[in-house]
Scaffold this motif. Structure first.
Motif, PDB file in Angstrom:
ATOM      1  N   UNK A 210     -28.464   0.923 -57.079  1.00 56.78           N
ATOM      2  CA  UNK A 210     -29.391   1.996 -57.457  1.00 56.78           C
ATOM      3  C   UNK A 210     -29.545   3.018 -56.330  1.00 56.78           C
ATOM      4  N   UNK A 211     -29.706   2.508 -55.070  1.00 56.91           N
ATOM      5  CA  UNK A 211     -30.068   3.453 -53.995  1.00 56.91           C
ATOM      6  C   UNK A 211     -29.004   3.522 -52.904  1.00 56.91           C
ATOM      7  N   UNK A 212     -27.812   3.034 -53.170  1.00 56.69           N
ATOM      8  CA  UNK A 212     -26.743   3.087 -52.173  1.00 56.69           C
ATOM      9  C   UNK A 212     -27.091   2.307 -50.903  1.00 56.69           C
ATOM     10  N   UNK A 213     -26.136   2.215 -50.000  1.00 59.93           N
ATOM     11  CA  UNK A 213     -26.242   1.284 -48.852  1.00 59.93           C
ATOM     12  C   UNK A 213     -26.402   2.036 -47.543  1.00 59.93           C
ATOM     13  N   UNK A 214     -27.272   1.516 -46.724  1.00 65.45           N
ATOM     14  CA  UNK A 214     -27.497   2.121 -45.400  1.00 65.45           C
ATOM     15  C   UNK A 214     -27.914   0.979 -44.478  1.00 65.45           C
ATOM     16  N   UNK A 215     -27.426   0.977 -43.208  1.00 63.09           N
ATOM     17  CA  UNK A 215     -27.769  -0.170 -42.346  1.00 63.09           C
ATOM     18  C   UNK A 215     -29.279  -0.442 -42.286  1.00 63.09           C
ATOM     19  N   UNK A 216     -30.104   0.613 -42.330  1.00 61.77           N
ATOM     20  CA  UNK A 216     -31.548   0.351 -42.112  1.00 61.77           C
ATOM     21  C   UNK A 216     -32.297   0.177 -43.433  1.00 61.77           C
ATOM     22  N   UNK A 217     -31.538  -0.014 -44.571  1.00 64.19           N
ATOM     23  CA  UNK A 217     -32.257  -0.112 -45.858  1.00 64.19           C
ATOM     24  C   UNK A 217     -33.205  -1.307 -45.871  1.00 64.19           C
ATOM     25  N   UNK A 218     -32.840  -2.359 -45.113  1.00 65.71           N
ATOM     26  CA  UNK A 218     -33.640  -3.589 -45.126  1.00 65.71           C
ATOM     27  C   UNK A 218     -35.059  -3.360 -44.649  1.00 65.71           C
ATOM     28  N   UNK A 219     -35.198  -2.591 -43.549  1.00 61.87           N
ATOM     29  CA  UNK A 219     -36.540  -2.429 -42.958  1.00 61.87           C
ATOM     30  C   UNK A 219     -37.491  -1.781 -43.963  1.00 61.87           C
ATOM     31  N   UNK A 220     -37.009  -0.679 -44.596  1.00 61.49           N
ATOM     32  CA  UNK A 220     -37.915   0.002 -45.546  1.00 61.49           C
ATOM     33  C   UNK A 220     -38.323  -0.933 -46.672  1.00 61.49           C
ATOM     34  N   UNK A 221     -37.335  -1.701 -47.173  1.00 62.42           N
ATOM     35  CA  UNK A 221     -37.617  -2.563 -48.326  1.00 62.42           C
ATOM     36  C   UNK A 221     -38.614  -3.662 -47.971  1.00 62.42           C
ATOM     37  N   UNK A 222     -38.418  -4.286 -46.797  1.00 60.41           N
ATOM     38  CA  UNK A 222     -39.271  -5.451 -46.489  1.00 60.41           C
ATOM     39  C   UNK A 222     -40.710  -5.000 -46.228  1.00 60.41           C
ATOM     40  N   UNK A 223     -40.895  -3.803 -45.683  1.00 60.81           N
ATOM     41  CA  UNK A 223     -42.285  -3.357 -45.428  1.00 60.81           C
ATOM     42  C   UNK A 223     -43.000  -3.185 -46.766  1.00 60.81           C
ATOM     43  N   UNK A 224     -42.301  -2.594 -47.754  1.00 58.06           N
ATOM     44  CA  UNK A 224     -42.962  -2.442 -49.068  1.00 58.06           C
ATOM     45  C   UNK A 224     -43.102  -3.810 -49.754  1.00 58.06           C
ATOM     46  N   UNK A 225     -42.071  -4.649 -49.629  1.00 60.14           N
ATOM     47  CA  UNK A 225     -42.139  -5.988 -50.238  1.00 60.14           C
ATOM     48  C   UNK A 225     -43.293  -6.778 -49.634  1.00 60.14           C
ATOM     49  N   UNK A 226     -43.409  -6.691 -48.315  1.00 63.22           N
ATOM     50  CA  UNK A 226     -44.502  -7.366 -47.581  1.00 63.22           C
ATOM     51  C   UNK A 226     -45.849  -6.886 -48.107  1.00 63.22           C
TER      52      UNK A 226
END
Lengths: 287, 245, 290, 372
Positions: A210-226
Motif C-alpha cells: 500500500x505505502x511502498x518500502x523505505x528503511x525508516x517505515x518501521x519507526x513511524x508504524x510502531x509509534x502509531x501501533x504503540x
C-alpha cells in the motif's frame, strides 16, 4: 464526504491494527515494550521485495515464504537478544532500550543492503478505486481491512481456545503461577515472538504494497501501533486492535476540521488523555 | 482508644471483613486471633488506610479515620508492623530507623540548605535501640543482606521508633527462630510495662495468651468471641473454629 | 587547534551530564520510570530560545527555562499518584510525544519544523560567551552547581525518603510521609535541571527544531542512567563521558564513502546492545528495581 | 560472564575509544596543496535517499577532477538530520581535518552549521533553498537559489492556463513553505484563489483525507510541493480517489523511484526545475549525464547535479593556485556563468544564485522539457 472519511479511517485503523496486534501480543506475554517490532515489519516488507521483485518468485509463494521468515526472525531476535537479557535479570527499561537499539541496527542494515531510495513491490496496478456508497476504495485496501478483521477473530480464538493461546495468557496473567503449573514461560515468550512477528510479516506485506518500502517505515508504524495499543489497553490484543481503529478514525475525522499537519498531534493528545483518565485503556483490566 | 463499628470489606464474592465490630482499650495488649483467612490482616489494612472500607466506621481516639490516607493515619499516632517484611532493601539499618523518627526529612528546602548534621539525641536513641537487640554492629549494613529474623527485629524497631500512641503488630514472631522469639517477647513485655496500647495478631497461641490482656477471636470476617485469655483458652466456640467443624 | 573539537565535545558532555544526573534523581533515586525527560529538555530549550530572541537577559531566560520545565514536571507528576512502573513509563512516553507534536505544530510560537535560528549566545555582566572556550567555562560552572545541588539532595534525609519511596512506597506512607508530594518534588526538580540543560543546548547550537527532541534523543540519556548504575551519581558521570565519546572515534575509521553512514550506525547499535547484554546492572549500580 | 571477563570487555571498549580518537587527532594531514571538503549529509534516517543522491554528484565530480593528480579530497560525515550530530561533525571537520570548504544538506542542519562555518571563516555550501540562507554571512553560499522563484514560475504558468481555483499540499519545511508563498504571491489576485493549502509531515504516508478535502473544494489545478516519494504517493492516492485535475510539482521529483511509485499516473505532471537536459551543449557535461545514467540506472537528479557543479567549480578555482578559504571566497564571488548541469552559476553578493526555472513534464516515462 462522510463515507470517504469513514473508509479512510478504516484503512488507517486496519494498518495500525496489523502492527499493534503483534506488538500487543508480545507485550502482554513478555511484559516489555518491543519497539523493534516496527523494524520486523520493515524487514519482512523488504524480504518480500527480495523474493518477489529481485528473485522473481511467484507472488503467492513469496508471500508465504515471507510470513514464515517473519516468524523465524521473531524467534531469532528473542533467542539471541532478549533471552540473554532475561537470564541476566535485566529490568523492563533495559529491554526497552535494547529494543530501540535493535530498531536502529535493523534500519541501518536495511539501508546498507537495499539503499535509501523508496522501493515498490509493483504487484498492484494503480487504478481508480471502486465506488462504494459514495466513497472510493481500492481492492488492496479492501484486502487490508478484511485481513485485519480476520486477524482479529483468529487471534481472539487463538488466545481463548487453543492450548498455546491459553498457556500464553496464563504466563501473561501470572508468570510464577504458570510455571508452577508446568508451563515454561521461556517457551511461551518464544511462541509470542513467533506469532507476533508472523503478524508483523502480514502487516509488512500489506503496508509494503500500500505505502511502498523505505528503511525508516518501521519507526513511524510502531509509534502509531504503540499509541493504538495503549488506547485499546496494552495488556489485551483485541483492545490493541480496537484502539488502533479508534486512532485511525479520530485522526482522519480530526484533520477534516483541523489542518492536516495536526494528524500526529491528535493521536498523541488522545494517547495522553487516555493515559491520564484510563491508563489501562478501553479493554485493559485495572492492575 | 480504637473503635471498629460494623466494618465491611468484600473482594468480589469473598466477605473478607463482614460487619465486624470491636474496641481496643488504652494501655492494654489486645490480641486478635483466628484461623487463616479470618480477616485479621484485612482489618489491619483497613485501619491503617491501605484498603478502603466498603461500609462501617473506624474511630481512633475520637477521630473518624475510615476514609483517611495512610500517612495521615500514621501521623495521628497509629504505627503498624506489616505481616511480610517491608524494609527499604537498598538502605542501611540506621537509615531505615532514622526514617521512622520524624517527618523533618520531607521538608525539601530545609534539607537542601541545612547541614543536616545528625542530632546527638537521635544518634543515641538509635544506638540504644540496637543495643537492646544486640545488633549495634549491623548499623551500616544494607537491610537486604540481613537474615529473615534480623529483618523482623529491625522492622519491629522501626515500627516502635515511629512516634505513636497505638501500636499494631502483625505476626511479629512468625517464622522467627526461638532465640529471637524470646527477644521479641521481651520487647513486647517492656512496651506493656511502659503502658503502651498494642493490637497484636499472632498464631502462636501460648505466646499470645500469656502476653495479651484481652483477646478477640475472628472467623470468616466476624468477631465470634471476646474475653480474657483464660476464658478464651477453653471456650468451645474458639476451639471449634480453630480445629474446624 | 584540535582542542576546539575537544572543547565542543566537553560542552556536549556537560549538557548531557546535567540531563543524566537529573534523570538519575527521578529514575535511580525515586524509582519513577520517567521516559518524558526529553520533553522537559525541549520545553527548556524553546522557552530559553524564545525569550533570548526577544531580548531578555541571560539569567532571566536561563532560569525561566528551568522553571517552565519544572511546572511541566509538576503537571506530569499528577498521574504518578495512581500509575506505577510500566504504566508510568507509558504515560511519560506519551507526554513526550505530545510535547514533540506541539513543538512541531504550534507554528505560531515555535515556527514548527522551521525551527528557531540565530539564538544569541549568553551575555552575563556585559561579557558575551561567544567563543567555545568561555562557553565551556560557563557550562562547567552550571554543571558543577547542578551536581552539588542534586548530590546534596540525594545524601540528605530528603534523599533517603526518595529512596525509601523507591524501595517500598507503601511502607514509606505508613511511616507518615506523603509520598505523592515527594514524587512530585523529585520529578519537578529533575525537570528543572533538564530545562537548564535545554537552555544551554539552545544557546550553544544557536538553532533548535523539533527533531532534536524525539524518542531517539532519549535513548543515550536513558542508557547513561542504566549503564552508570541506578542511584549512583559517580557511575552516571563515567557513563556520560563514555557514551558521548562513543560515536566520535567512528568518524575516524575510513569506511568506503558509500557505506559510511549505515556502517557507523550499525557499530553504534551493536556496541549499545553488547553493553546492555553484558552490563545490565551498570558500573556502580547497587540498586535493583523490583 | 565472570568478573574478569567483564573488566576485560570494558578495558577493550575504553581502549578502542581512546585509541581511535588519538589516531584521528595525530593523523598527519595529507599533502599541503590538496583542498579538503567536509560533506555533512543525511546518510541514514528519513532523508538518506537525498543524502545519497548528493553524494553521487560529488563522487562523479571527484573522479573527473582528480584524474591527473589528486587536488580535492572529500570527507563524509553522516548528520542523520540531527543538529547536535551535525555540529559535532562540523567541529571535527574544521578543527581536525582542517577542511577549507563544508557542504551541508537539509535546511535544519545547514542553519545549525552556518554560524560555526562563518565564525571559523570556512566556506559553507548549503544544499538547501531556504529563503535568505546565504544572508547569514559572507562565507555562506548556496547553488540552489531561492525557493520562492519556483513557486512564482508555477504561479505564472497557472495564470497562463487561466486556472481560477488552485489547491496546494506542501512539505512542512522552509524550502517548500517558500515555494507555497511564491505561488500564492503570483496566483492570488483579482478572481483567482488558492482554495486549500495544507502542509504534511515527513512521517506522512496516507494523504487520503487531505485529498478528500481537496476533492470537496474542486480546484482546477493542484500543486504538490514536496520531495519525490511524497509527491508520487500523493499522485497515486489522488488518482485512486478519482482526482484527475492537472498536477503541478517542483524540483527534485526527477528520480527513478518517483517513476516506479507513480507509474503511469506520472504522465503529464508539470514541474519547475533549473536543470536543462537537452540544450546542454557542453560535450563534457553530456558525458557526465550519460555516465550517471548507466552507473546508477537513473537520470542525474537535481541534488547530484547541484553538488557536481559546485565540486567542479571549486576544482577550477583550486587549479589556479588558490588554497585558502578567504581566497576561494573571493574567487567564488567573481564567478560569472560557470557552465553547470544544474544551470550556469553566477553568485550574487550574498553568495546565492538566481537560476531561471524551466518547466518540465513526464511523457511516456521520460523527464522531458515541457512545450505548450
Amino acid at each position: 464526504m462522510f463515507s470517504q472519511l469513514f473508509i479512510n479511517g478504516l484503512i488507517a485503523g486496519a494498518i495500525y491494527a496489523l502492527v499493534a496486534s503483534g506488538f500487543s501480543l508480545i507485550y502482554s506475554t513478555c511484559k516489555f515494550i518491543h519497539f523493534a517490532h516496527g523494524a520486523v515489519v520493515a524487514v519482512t516488507a523488504y524480504i518480500l521485495y527480495l523474493f518477489f521483485s529481485l528473485l522473481g518468485l511467484n507472488f503467492w509463494l513469496a508471500v508465504i515464504l515471507t510470513i514464515i521468515f517473519a516468524g523465524f526472525f521473531g524467534w531469532l531476535i528473542n533467542k539471541i537478544l532478549y533471552k540473554k537479557l532475561r537470564k541476566r535479570k535485566a529490568s523492563n527499561v533495559i529491554l526497552l532500550i535494547a529494543s530501540v537499539g535493535l530498531l536502529i541496527l535493523l534500519e541501518s542494515l536495511i539501508l546498507l543492503f537495499f539503499g535509501a531510495d523508496v522501493k515498490t513491490i509493483g504487484f498492484i496496478k494503480i487504478a481508480k478505486g471502486l465506488e462504494f456508497l459514495g466513497a472510493i476504495i481500492t481492492p488492496l485496501q479492501i484486502v487490508i481491512i478484511i485481513s485485519s478483521f480476520v486477524l482479529l477473530f483468529l487471534l481472539f480464538f487463538f488466545t481463548k481456545k487453543s492450548k498455546i493461546g491459553k498457556a500464553m495468557r496464563a504466563v501473561a496473567d501470572n508468570r510464577d503461577v504458570a510455571e508452577i503449573v508446568g508451563i515454561s514461560a521461556e517457551k511461551m515468550f518464544s511462541w509470542s515472538f513467533i506469532i507476533g512477528s508472523a503478524i508483523a510479516g502480514i502487516a509488512g506485506i500489506l503496508v509494503g504494497l500500500e505505502q511502498n518500502l523505505e528503511p525508516t517505515m518501521g519507526t513511524n508504524l510502531i509509534i502509531k501501533g504503540f499509541t493504538g495499543a495503549i488506547i485499546g489497553g496494552i495488556g489485551s490484543v483485541p483492545g490493541a486492535i480496537l484502539g488502533s481503529f479508534l486512532l485511525g478514525f479520530s485522526e482522519n475525522f480530526g484533520i477534516w476540521f483541523l489542518p492536516s499537519g495536526y494528524k500526529d498531534a491528535i493521536a498523541f493528545i488522545i494517547l495522553f488523555v487516555f493515559l491520564l483518565a484510563r491508563p489501562q485503556g478501553i479493554l485493559g483490566r485495572k492492575k | 482508644m480504637l473503635e471498629i463499628k460494623n466494618l465491611k470489606k468484600y473482594f468480589g464474592g469473598v466477605k473478607a471483613v463482614d460487619n465486624c465490630s470491636f474496641e481496643v482499650k488504652p494501655k492494654t495488649i489486645t490480641a486478635l486471633i483466628g484461623p487463616n483467612g479470618a480477616g485479621k490482616s484485612t482489618v489491619f489494612n483497613l485501619v491503617s488506610g491501605i484498603l478502603k472500607a466498603d461500609s462501617g466506621k473506624i474511630i481512633f481516639s475520637g477521630a473518624d479515620i475510615t476514609k483517611a490516607k495512610p500517612e495521615k493515619i500514621s501521623n495521628l499516632g497509629i504505627s503498624r508492623l506489616f505481616q511480610q517484611t517491608k524494609l527499604f532493601n537498598n538502605l542501611t539499618v540506621k537509615e531505615n530507623l532514622l526514617l521512622a523518627l520524624d517527618n523533618e526529612d520531607t521538608k525539601f528546602w530545609k534539607n537542601l540548605f541545612s547541614l543536616n548534621k545528625l542530632s546527638k539525641e537521635k544518634e543515641t536513641k538509635i544506638k540504644e535501640m540496637l543495643n537492646l537487640i544486640g545488633m549495634e554492629k549491623f548499623e551500616s549494613t544494607l537491610t537486604r543482606d540481613l537474615s529473615y529474623g534480623q529483618k523482623r527485629l529491625i522492622e519491629l524497631l522501626r515500627t516502635i521508633l515511629n512516634p505513636h500512641k497505638f501500636l499494631m503488630v502483625d505476626e511479629p514472631v512468625a517464622g522467627v527462630n526461638p532465640k529471637l522469639r524470646e527477644v521479641i517477647a521481651k520487647i513486647l513485655e517492656k512496651l506493656k510495662n511502659q503502658g503502651e496500647t498494642i493490637l497484636l495478631i499472632e498464631h502462636d497461641m501460648n505466646f499470645t495468651l500469656n502476653v495479651a490482656d484481652w483477646v478477640i477471636v475472628m472467623e470468616k470476617g466476624k468477631v465470634i468471641a471476646q474475653g480474657k485469655p483464660e476464658e478464651i483458652r477453653n471456650n468451645p466456640r474458639v476451639l471449634e473454629a480453630y480445629l474446624g467443624e | 587547534m584540535i582542542s576546539a573539537y575537544f572543547i565542543h565535545l566537553l560542552i556536549l558532555i556537560g549538557i548531557y551530564l546535567i540531563l543524566a544526573i537529573s534523570l538519575q534523581l527521578s529514575v535511580g533515586f525515586t524509582g519513577l520510570l520517567n521516559l518524558g525527560h526529553i520533553a522537559f529538555y525541549c520545553v527548556g530549550a524553546y522557552a530559553s530560545a524564545l525569550l533570548a530572541l526577544n531580548g531578555f537577559p541571560f539569567w532571566i531566560y536561563f532560569l525561566a527555562a528551568g522553571f517552565l520545565a519544572m511546572i511541566f514536571g509538576f503537571l506530569l507528576s499528577i498521574p504518578t499518584k495512581k500509575l506505577k512502573g510500566d504504566y508510568l513509563a507509558l504515560a511519560t512516553l506519551g507526554f513526550s510525544f505530545v510535547i514533540y507534536a506541539v513543538a512541531l505544530n504550534w507554528t505560531g510560537l515555535t515556527r514548527g519544523p522551521l525551527g528557531l535560528p540565530g539564538i544569541p549566545r549568553p551575555t552575563l555582566f556585559g561579557f558575551t560567551f561567544s567563543d567555545n572556550v568561555s562557553f565551556l567555562i560557563l557550562t562547567f560552572i552550571i554543571v558543577l552547581i547542578s551536581y552539588l545541588i542534586i548530590k546534596k539532595i540525594t545524601i540528605s534525609p530528603f534523599g533517603k525518603v526518595l529512596e525509601a519511596t523507591r524501595d517500598d512506597e507503601l511502607a514509606t506512607r505508613v511511616l507518615g510521609k506523603n509520598t505523592f508530594k515527594m514524587k512530585s518534588i523529585s520529578l519537578a526538580t529533575s525537570a528543572f535541571f533538564a530545562g537548564l540543560a535545554g537552555s544551554l543546548y539552545a544557546s550553544y547550537i544557536t538553532f533548535i527544531d523539533p527533531s532534536s527532541f524525539t524518542l531517539l534523543q532519549l535513548i543515550p540519556v536513558l542508557c547513561i542512567v542504566i549503564i552508570g548504575g541506578l542511584a549512583s551519581l559517580k557511575g552516571t558521570i563515567i557513563a556520560t563521558i563514555i557514551l558521548v565519546l562513543l560515536p566520535e572515534p567512528l568518524r575516524f575509521i575510513g569506511f568506503p564513502s558509500s557505506i559510511v553512514g549505515p556502517a557507523r550506525q550499525i557499530i553504534y547499535g551493536l556496541i549499545l546492545l553488547l553493553i546492555l547484554v553484558y552490563r545490565p546492572k551498570g558500573f556502580y549500580g547497587k540498586v535493583e528495581l523490583e | 560472564m565472570n568478573k574478569t571477563a567483564k573488566t576485560i570487555l570494558w578495558v577493550v571498549i575504553i581502549v578502542i575509544v581512546i585509541g581511535a580518537i588519538w589516531y584521528g587527532v595525530t593523523r598527519k594531514p595529507t599533502t599541503e596543496e590538496v583542498i579538503k571538503i567536509g560533506a555533512i549529509l543525511p546518510l541514514t534516517g528519513k532523508n538518506a535517499s537525498y543524502g545519497e543522491r548528493t553524494q553521487r554528484g560529488i563522487e562523479l565530480a571527484l573522479e573527473e577532477v582528480n584524474k591527473e593528480e589528486k587536488i580535492i579530497e572529500v570527507i563524509y560525515e553522516d548528520s542523520r538530520g540531527d543538529l547536535k550530530e551535525a555540529a559535532s561533525a562540523a567541529q571535527k571537520l574544521i578543527n581536525i581535518d582542517k577542511v577549507q570548504v563544508l557542504f551541508s544538506q537539509l535546511s535544519g542542519v545547514s542553519q545549525a552549521i552556518a554560524p560555526i562555518a562563518q565564525e571559523n571563516k570556512i566556506i559553507l555550501f548549503g544544499f538547501t533553498s531556504t529563503p535568505g540562507f546565504t544572508k547569514q554571512g559572507d562565507y555562506i553560499f548556496s547553488n540552489r537559489g531561492d525557493a520562492t522563484n519556483i513557486g512564482k514560475r508555477l504561479g505564472e504558468f497557472a495564470i497562463e492556463k487561466e486556472y481560477k481555483k488552485a489547491a496546494i499540499v506542501y512539505l512542512n519545511n522552509e524550502t517548500h513553505k517558500g515555494i507555497e508563498e511564491g505561488f500564492r504571491e503570483i496566483f492570488e489576485n483579482n478572481d483567482r484563489s488558492v482554495v486549500i493549502s495544507e502542509l504534511h509531515e515527513k512521517t506522512e504516508t496516507d494523504f487520503r483525507t487531505i485529498l478528500t478535502k481537496i476533492k470537496a473544494a474542486q480546484p482546477q489545478v493542484i500543486l504538490f510541493s514536496s520531495r519525490d516519494k511524497y509527491v508520487a504517493m500523493m499522485l497515486v492516492q489522488a488518482r485512486e480517489l478519482g482526482l484527475d485535475q492537472q498536477v503541478l510539482s517542483v524540483q527534485g521529483i526527477d528520480s527513478k523511484s518517483f517513476l516506479e511509485i507513480a507509474q503511469h499516473t506520472a504522465e503529464g505532471i508539470i514541474y519547475a526545475q533549473t536543470i536543462v537536459y537537452e540544450d546542454i551543449t557542453n560535450p563534457e557535461l553530456q558525458e557526465t549525464l550519460k555516465e550517471h545514467q548507466n552507473r546508477y540506472g537513473e537520470p542525474m537528479s537535481l541534488y547530484a547535479a547541484n553538488s557536481y557543479d559546485v565540486v567542479k567549480l571549486l576544482a577550477k578555482i583550486v587549479k589556479t593556485g588558490i588554497k585558502t578559504s578567504p581566497a576561494i571566497k573571493i574567487a567564488l564571488l567573481e564567478t560569472r556563468d560557470f557552465p553547470g548541469i544544474s544551470g550556469d552559476i553566477t553568485f550574487d553578493e550574498t553568495g546565492n544564485v538566481h537560476k531561471e526555472n524551466k518547466l518540465f513534464t513526464v511523457k511516456n516515462g521520460q523527464f522531458v522539457p515541457y512545450e505548450e
